[in-house]
Design a protein around this motif. Structure first.
Motif, PDB file in Angstrom:
ATOM      1  N   GLY A 173       0.668  -1.110  -0.018  1.00 43.69           N
ATOM      2  CA  GLY A 173       0.019   0.047   0.119  1.00 43.69           C
ATOM      3  C   GLY A 173       0.804   1.300  -0.053  1.00 43.69           C
ATOM      4  N   VAL A 199      -5.792  -4.599   1.661  1.00 42.86           N
ATOM      5  CA  VAL A 199      -5.584  -3.448   1.148  1.00 42.86           C
ATOM      6  C   VAL A 199      -6.378  -2.825   0.174  1.00 42.86           C
ATOM      7  N   ALA A 241      -4.287   0.300   5.446  1.00 42.85           N
ATOM      8  CA  ALA A 241      -3.515  -0.321   6.223  1.00 42.85           C
ATOM      9  C   ALA A 241      -2.986   0.298   7.504  1.00 42.85           C
TER      10      ALA A 241
END
Length: 342
Positions: A99, A250, A256
């Motif tokens: 992410g 994610v 996250a």
């Protein structure tokens, strides 16, 4: 072969094939899970109609995908009489790394897929090598790597959080392949992985080796089974699938944090899912389809608790209770089978 003796009145009555089929069907763990999931869904929907809203049903399915991916890897490990507590921080690390790289550096989705698969395989390899080569008990190894991998999340993120992901990631986590086939992509990913693990476990020598190790490691070794390589491979697969679950997580949530995975107790949830699905805690037997159904059941249960306004403090207690019930059921079934065989 053990000889059979019959009483003077003649041989015992043998149930008809149809009766045996129905009895086996009614005792099927998979059928029980399907029925239990439907019952819980209906009851929760009657109490709170919002539970049956399309958005909530979609949420439960996508949440069960993440848990199902982790639990499929955990299934292979538990079949070998092992356990992997590190799947939770592996999931979190994959989610945070992919992410943050996506938002900071524009990492393309295909690059994120390759990254998390390699990352999960390497982390799983560490677990497998310690368990198989140094003969440290799996619970000790993975408890240590649980803390180690969890610490890596904090070191890498440095307090940063993933608050959004690029459109390609969001489509992977929430979109469909085509308008004429409106099945979310994560569900298709889970189905593909489920079929792959089913084929691996039931139709390849590797799967037979895993079952043999779970039943009797010493006998498997004397029979020529590569015990160390097989054990290591089971943990590598578990780590890889946990990391893939982190990417899916994610992508569909768009967020996250450093506590992703561990804060949600994915390690306990995956163990509960595997045992509920019919995999024997003593090893040597497992059900891939049961694991996937177990992930759906657990997702429905946990979501129902939210809609029924049950205090969050009871969630972990509920997970622990389901683990105890699943272990007790497995032990009773094993004793019953042993008694019949005798």
């Amino acid at each position: 072969m053990k000889s059979q003796t019959f009483p003077l009145s003649g041989p015992p009555r043998v149930p008809s094939a149809s009766r045996r089929d129905w009895r086996g069907l009614l005792e099927s763990r998979e059928l029980i899970l399907i029925a239990a999931t439907v019952v819980v869904t209906v009851i929760a929907g009657l109490i709170n109609r919002d539970f049956l809203a399309g958005s909530n049903l979609r949420f439960m399915l996508l949440n069960s995908v993440v848990l199902g991916l982790v639990a499929l890897g955990q299934t292979l490990v538990i079949i070998t009489k092992g356990i992997d507590l590190s799947v939770a921080p592996v999931l979190g690390l994959a989610a945070v790394v992919s992410g943050l790289l996506a938002t900071r550096s524009g990492l393309p989705l295909w690059g994120a897929v390759l990254l998390v698969l390699v990352m999960g395989a390497v982390l799983g390899l560490i677990n497998g090598a310690l368990v198989s080569s140094i003969s440290i008990p799996p619970i000790i190894v993975t408890l240590g790597t649980y803390s180690l991998y969890g610490g890596l999340i904090f070191l890498y993120s440095n307090g940063d959080q993933v608050n959004s992901v690029p459109d390609s990631y969001a489509h992977f986590g929430n979109g469909v392949l085509a308008s004429w086939f409106p099945v979310p992509i994560p569900i298709l990913v889970l189905l593909v992985i489920m079929l792959a693990v089913w084929f691996l476990l039931g139709h390849l020598p590797f799967g037979r080796n895993i079952l043999a190790i779970g039943n009797n490691p010493a006998a498997a070794h004397h029979a020529g089974v590569p015990v160390k390589a097989t054990l290591t491979s089971a943990y590598v697969i578990a780590g890889t699938l946990a990391a893939l679950a982190g990417l899916v997580y994610v992508c569909y949530t768009g967020s996250a944090t450093a506590t992703t995975g561990t804060g949600d107790h994915f390690e306990l949830q995956s163990i509960a899912t595997v045992l509920i699905g019919g995999t024997a805690v003593a090893g040597g037997r497992g059900s891939v389809f049961g694991t996937v159904l177990g992930s759906t059941f657990l997702s429905v249960i946990l979501t129902a608790l939210v809609f029924l306004h049950v205090p969050a403090i009871w969630y972990s207690a509920g997970e622990g209770l389901m683990i105890l019930l699943a272990v007790t059921s497995s032990s009773l079934r094993r004793k019953s089978a042993t008694g019949r065989a005798a």
